[in-house]
Write an enzyme that holds these catalytic residues in place. Structure first.
Site, PDB file in Angstrom:
ATOM      1  N   HIS A   1       0.837  -1.199   0.000  1.00 12.01           N
ATOM      2  CA  HIS A   1       0.000   0.000   0.000  1.00 12.01           C
ATOM      3  C   HIS A   1       0.872   1.250   0.000  1.00 12.01           C
ATOM      4  CE1 HIS A   1      -2.702   2.873   2.349  1.00 12.01           C
ATOM      5  NE2 HIS A   1      -3.406   2.593   1.254  1.00 12.01           N
TER       6      HIS A   1
ATOM      7  N   GLU B   1       0.616  -0.705  -4.881  1.00 14.14           N
ATOM      8  CA  GLU B   1      -0.601   0.115  -4.944  1.00 14.14           C
ATOM      9  C   GLU B   1      -0.205   1.578  -4.981  1.00 14.14           C
ATOM     10  OE1 GLU B   1      -3.848   2.635  -3.198  1.00 14.14           O
ATOM     11  OE2 GLU B   1      -1.814   2.299  -2.453  1.00 14.14           O
TER      12      GLU B   1
ATOM     13  N   ASP C   1      -1.987   5.785  -5.505  1.00 13.15           N
ATOM     14  CA  ASP C   1      -3.087   6.718  -5.756  1.00 13.15           C
ATOM     15  C   ASP C   1      -2.617   7.670  -6.842  1.00 13.15           C
ATOM     16  OD1 ASP C   1      -4.663   5.951  -3.257  1.00 13.15           O
ATOM     17  OD2 ASP C   1      -2.765   6.634  -2.390  1.00 13.15           O
TER      18      ASP C   1
ATOM     19  N   HIS D   1      -1.654  10.606  -2.511  1.00  5.36           N
ATOM     20  CA  HIS D   1      -2.949  10.299  -1.911  1.00  5.36           C
ATOM     21  C   HIS D   1      -3.796  11.548  -1.658  1.00  5.36           C
ATOM     22  CE1 HIS D   1      -5.737   9.570   1.472  1.00  5.36           C
ATOM     23  NE2 HIS D   1      -5.896   8.377   0.910  1.00  5.36           N
TER      24      HIS D   1
ATOM     25  N   GLU E   1      -5.416   3.494  -7.759  1.00  3.12           N
ATOM     26  CA  GLU E   1      -6.633   4.110  -7.235  1.00  3.12           C
ATOM     27  C   GLU E   1      -6.783   5.517  -7.782  1.00  3.12           C
ATOM     28  OE1 GLU E   1      -8.746   5.781  -3.183  1.00  3.12           O
ATOM     29  OE2 GLU E   1      -7.094   4.354  -2.974  1.00  3.12           O
TER      30      GLU E   1
END
Length: 240
Positions: free
Chosen positions: A9, A36, A38, A51, A113
């Protein structure tokens, strides 16, 4: 039961700046199955791995990502809360992360994301789709908390796996969803969520799992992916 994939993450950010190249490299080195990130759009239309809407928490600058050009962002130090030593950590353009994965010594999956709300709306999904099309060898999954973003991306790509992220399960999954992405706390209230999701044909990616006993429990429930800030810890907990 297949083992869940272990997803880093924002990279292995337990002791490195989140979404820094160092954190992503560490995740690959310790054996994470996937990374992962963003993504947000800069003022001049570049995707960057970040993020928050603003850079206040993560850098020595202030203001919104969308108010800065990529060149301006690259001048800032994104070491954030971590002690500064050596060279500063720079913001990572999405294209740089894609190149890192392409050059990795083994197959690394990517979870992207898209962040909303944003002034750029659907431009974010279009930019992600364009960038991924230039790296067809990458096994990518696209995620969002925004129901409209999930459905919108399905209109761009009929084949990419899509994750609907949520903290509270509110209604049926949006059109186009392949995978449910509950916060780990949801499983305490709904311990049969994974079983029921599988029965309905959905995989389940659980976030953010940062304790070894929690990782074992989530794996025992049948999660298809464990998203964690500490991939090395989760891999050890799972005996890998």
């Amino acid at each position: 039961m297949p083992e869940p994939i272990v997803v880093a993450h924002r990279g292995a950010n337990i002791d490195l700046p989140e979404q820094s190249l160092a954190a992503y490299r560490r995740a690959i080195d310790v054996g994470a199955d996937a990374l992962e990130c963003d993504v947000r759009l800069t003022k001049d239309g570049h995707l960057v791995c970040h993020h928050d809407r603003t850079i206040d928490r993560t850098s020595d600058g202030t203001g919104a990502i969308s108010d800065r050009t990529l060149a301006e962002l690259l001048e800032l130090d994104f070491t954030g809360k971590h002690a500064r030593s050596g060279d500063p950590h720079r913001i990572v353009p999405f294209t740089t992360l894609l190149e890192l994965i392409d050059d990795a010594p083994r197959k690394i999956r990517l979870l992207v994301e898209t962040k909303h709300p944003t002034r750029y709306g659907s431009r974010v999904e279009h930019a992600v789709h364009t960038a991924l099309a230039e790296h067809p060898g990458i096994d990518a999954v696209v995620m969002s908390f925004a129901r409209a973003a999930v459905t919108r991306y399905r209109g761009l790509d009929a084949g990419v796996p899509l994750v609907w992220l949520f903290e509270y399960p509110l209604g049926a999954p949006p059109i186009g969803t392949d995978i449910l992405g509950p916060r780990v706390d949801v499983l305490r209230a709904k311990p049969r969520l994974i079983e029921r999701a599988h029965a309905a044909g959905h995989q389940v990616f659980v976030w953010t799992v940062n304790e070894s006993e929690q990782a074992k429990a989530v794996a025992d429930m049948g999660a298809d992916a464990i998203i964690t800030d500490d991939p090395e810890m989760v891999l050890t907990a799972l005996g890998r």
